[in-house]
Design an enzyme around this catalytic site. Structure first.
Site, PDB file in Angstrom:
ATOM      1  N   PRO A 284       0.838  -1.064  -0.166  1.00  0.00           N
ATOM      2  CA  PRO A 284       0.034  -0.014   0.020  1.00  0.00           C
ATOM      3  C   PRO A 284       0.921   1.405  -0.019  1.00  0.00           C
ATOM      4  O   PRO A 284       1.924   1.241   0.611  1.00  0.00           O
ATOM      5  CB  PRO A 284      -0.828  -0.099   1.323  1.00  0.00           C
ATOM      6  CG  PRO A 284       0.194  -1.005   2.007  1.00  0.00           C
ATOM      7  CD  PRO A 284       0.912  -1.818   1.376  1.00  0.00           C
ATOM      8  N   GLY A 285       0.299   2.287  -0.773  1.00  0.00           N
ATOM      9  CA  GLY A 285       1.062   3.515  -0.738  1.00  0.00           C
ATOM     10  C   GLY A 285      -0.034   4.595  -0.210  1.00  0.00           C
ATOM     11  O   GLY A 285       0.252   4.774   0.736  1.00  0.00           O
ATOM     12  N   ARG A 322      -0.517  16.649  -8.761  1.00  0.00           N
ATOM     13  CA  ARG A 322      -1.655  15.735  -9.012  1.00  0.00           C
ATOM     14  C   ARG A 322      -2.665  16.293  -9.703  1.00  0.00           C
ATOM     15  O   ARG A 322      -3.333  15.814 -10.862  1.00  0.00           O
ATOM     16  CB  ARG A 322      -2.311  14.814  -7.920  1.00  0.00           C
ATOM     17  CG  ARG A 322      -1.317  13.866  -7.141  1.00  0.00           C
ATOM     18  CD  ARG A 322      -1.666  13.242  -6.046  1.00  0.00           C
ATOM     19  NE  ARG A 322      -2.900  12.115  -6.506  1.00  0.00           N
ATOM     20  CZ  ARG A 322      -3.877  12.266  -6.478  1.00  0.00           C
ATOM     21  NH1 ARG A 322      -4.695  13.420  -5.737  1.00  0.00           N
ATOM     22  NH2 ARG A 322      -4.828  11.245  -6.972  1.00  0.00           N
ATOM     23  N   TYR A 326      -3.254  14.768 -13.548  1.00  0.00           N
ATOM     24  CA  TYR A 326      -4.507  13.813 -13.832  1.00  0.00           C
ATOM     25  C   TYR A 326      -5.804  14.624 -13.579  1.00  0.00           C
ATOM     26  O   TYR A 326      -6.596  13.876 -13.354  1.00  0.00           O
ATOM     27  CB  TYR A 326      -4.414  12.600 -12.551  1.00  0.00           C
ATOM     28  CG  TYR A 326      -3.085  11.949 -12.401  1.00  0.00           C
ATOM     29  CD1 TYR A 326      -2.297  11.057 -13.318  1.00  0.00           C
ATOM     30  CD2 TYR A 326      -2.712  12.208 -11.083  1.00  0.00           C
ATOM     31  CE1 TYR A 326      -1.288  10.501 -12.775  1.00  0.00           C
ATOM     32  CE2 TYR A 326      -1.447  11.523 -10.641  1.00  0.00           C
ATOM     33  CZ  TYR A 326      -0.880  10.481 -11.283  1.00  0.00           C
ATOM     34  OH  TYR A 326       0.189  10.011 -11.162  1.00  0.00           O
ATOM     35  N   CYS A 354       3.336  29.893 -14.975  1.00  0.00           N
ATOM     36  CA  CYS A 354       2.627  30.326 -16.192  1.00  0.00           C
ATOM     37  C   CYS A 354       2.234  29.109 -17.061  1.00  0.00           C
ATOM     38  O   CYS A 354       2.987  28.755 -18.139  1.00  0.00           O
ATOM     39  CB  CYS A 354       3.732  31.138 -16.792  1.00  0.00           C
ATOM     40  SG  CYS A 354       2.971  31.773 -18.480  1.00  0.00           S
ATOM     41  N   TYR A 384       1.998  11.124  -3.139  1.00  0.00           N
ATOM     42  CA  TYR A 384       2.082  11.470  -4.724  1.00  0.00           C
ATOM     43  C   TYR A 384       2.164  13.092  -4.401  1.00  0.00           C
ATOM     44  O   TYR A 384       1.755  13.636  -5.445  1.00  0.00           O
ATOM     45  CB  TYR A 384       1.310  10.936  -5.541  1.00  0.00           C
ATOM     46  CG  TYR A 384       1.337   9.442  -5.634  1.00  0.00           C
ATOM     47  CD1 TYR A 384       2.313   8.720  -6.122  1.00  0.00           C
ATOM     48  CD2 TYR A 384       0.281   8.950  -4.722  1.00  0.00           C
ATOM     49  CE1 TYR A 384       2.503   7.502  -5.974  1.00  0.00           C
ATOM     50  CE2 TYR A 384       0.300   7.273  -4.622  1.00  0.00           C
ATOM     51  CZ  TYR A 384       1.303   6.528  -5.361  1.00  0.00           C
ATOM     52  OH  TYR A 384       1.556   5.394  -5.341  1.00  0.00           O
TER      53      TYR A 384
END
Ligand SMILES: *Cc1c(COP(=O)(O)O)cnc(C)c1O
Length: 426
Positions: A284-285, A322, A326, A354, A384
């Site tokens: 698990p992370g 993130r 994503y 920018c 992350y």
């Protein structure tokens, strides 16, 4: 008032973690600032340990999700092993004092020098993803006169139609080997005297919010294990069941870790009555680190734009990638509770870089009174977050602090400009 994030809550009108006020550390240490909670890391780890206590197991924290040395050391002291994807991570876990017997080396593109380093270090397993990689590892091991312990990563091809959150466990993905390929390796294992085929590993994706795809993958892994045990000179000694259990970022209901463990035990626990003893690993992370940290940032400017406003903050996409990478959702909480009341206005929270993608959140209802100098907490930034950060725009990366029992400790200093040009030549 509580937030959905156990350890970060409003007390005495302020967002706090384990008795430390976020506004105080932000003022003292500056922003942007990563703030982690020791209890928030250890709680899910302890729940997993308790859930799997009936079986021989090892919980290998996915280092890529949060690779700060203090975090790794703390988790190691609490009994965790580590799951690596590079030699750099091997360097980190050695510094953090993690036992080599608790380390698995995953990743789809390990190089021969990385394999040699990890082999000499004595890692518990190489999770191998292709036949070509296995042949390279065999050659490296023979050259070093060692035997490389190996688990082959099985791609169980779990049906994406019924389980839309899966992204790495399908035939079309670059990850792992299919059943036929693995059986073929087992049949010909004598041709690879430098490797010891000890286990299989699976990892079907990240942020998985229902247990049924995991349940299917575990069943397929078990069937494959039984087939392999009848082919190999000695039965497999371990199974690595991967990571990927989702967490709450917004209102999504994450699977309970107790139920997740029960799903594992259903297939591999005492009641499954397996003939040969097997050790169970998980990697698990996010489950451990995701809700253990927030990124505190300061409002620089409010820009009014009729139907919606922009808040320009001092954190940027280089600090927390993130959302830009994503389009991920992070909850945003004002640090001062008074801003949870009063007129709320549709707001975009953007960084100073920018790039149009330098936007943490769009169309959030936030207090119309939030102004320059107010602090915001970008929630669920423990996984992350810092580990994916960069120096884009020559921005020094934030400091990281770890809070426990009403105290905090700086576990990484804010970068200085000298750090940023290190190694450059004019
Ligand atoms: C990234 C990764 C993990 C951890 O994933 P989470 O979603 O953070 O739990 C575990 N195993 C492997 C092989 C990975 O690549």
């Amino acid at each position: 008032m509580s937030t959905p994030f156990d350890h970060f809550n409003f007390k005495k009108s302020e967002l706090q973690v384990e008795g430390v006020k976020l506004s105080e550390v932000a003022r003292k240490l500056g922003t942007p600032l990563y703030v982690y909670s020791k209890e928030a890391f250890l709680n899910p780890l302890r729940t997993l340990q308790a859930g799997l206590k009936e079986v021989d197991h090892l919980i290998c924290f996915a280092v890529k999700s949060n690779s700060n040395l203090a975090v790794l050391k703390m988790l190691g002291e609490a009994g965790a092993g580590m799951d690596l994807v590079s030699e750099g991570e091997l360097y980190r876990v050695s510094k953090a004092g993690i036992s080599p017997r608790k380390i698995v080396f995953s990743g789809v593109g390990k190089t021969a020098p990385e394999m040699a380093k990890a082999l000499e270090h004595g890692v518990y397993s190489f999770n191998v993803e292709s036949v070509a990689e296995l042949e390279t590892l065999n050659a490296v091991a023979l050259q070093l006169k060692r035997i490389a312990p190996v688990a082959l990563r099985f791609n169980p091809d779990v049906d994406a139609k019924t389980h839309p959150y899966i992204s790495t466990g399908l035939k079309k993905n670059k990850f792992g080997l299919n059943r036929k390929e693995i059986l073929n390796v087992a049949t010909n294992i004598r041709k690879l005297p430098g490797v010891s085929f000890n286990g299989i590993s699976i990892h079907i994706g990240s942020q998985i919010l229902t247990l049924s795809p995991l349940n299917d993958a575990f069943e397929r892994a078990k069937q494959l294990m039984l087939e392999l045990n009848s082919l190999l000179p000695s039965p497999l000694t371990f199974l690595d069941l991967g990571g990927g259990v989702g967490i709450t970022y917004k209102a999504e209901k994450a699977p309970s870790l107790e139920k997740y463990c029960q799903t594992i035990l259903k297939h591999f626990g005492p009641k499954a009555k397996l003939k040969d003893p097997i050790k169970l690993l998980i990697e698990p992370g996010r489950t451990i680190s995701g809700n253990a940290g927030v990124l505190v940032t300061k409002v620089l400017y409010r820009k009014q734009r009729g139907s919606k406003d922009f808040l320009v903050v001092d954190a940027a996409m280089n600090d927390l990638m993130r959302p830009a990478l994503y389009g991920s959702y992070h909850d945003i909480q004002p640090v001062d509770q008074k801003h949870t009341k009063g007129t709320q206005k549709k707001t975009d929270i953007v960084g100073p870089v920018c790039e149009s993608s330098d936007c943490f959140a769009s169309d959030r209802k936030l207090s119309a009174r939030l102004a320059s100098g107010d602090f915001l907490a970008i929630m669920s930034a423990g996984a992350y977050g810092f580990s994916m950060s960069s120096n884009y725009n020559t921005r020094p990366r934030p400091a990281e602090i770890l809070v426990s029992d009403g105290k905090y400790r700086v576990i990484r200093e804010r970068e200085k400009y000298e750090d940023l040009i290190q190694g450059e030549k004019i």
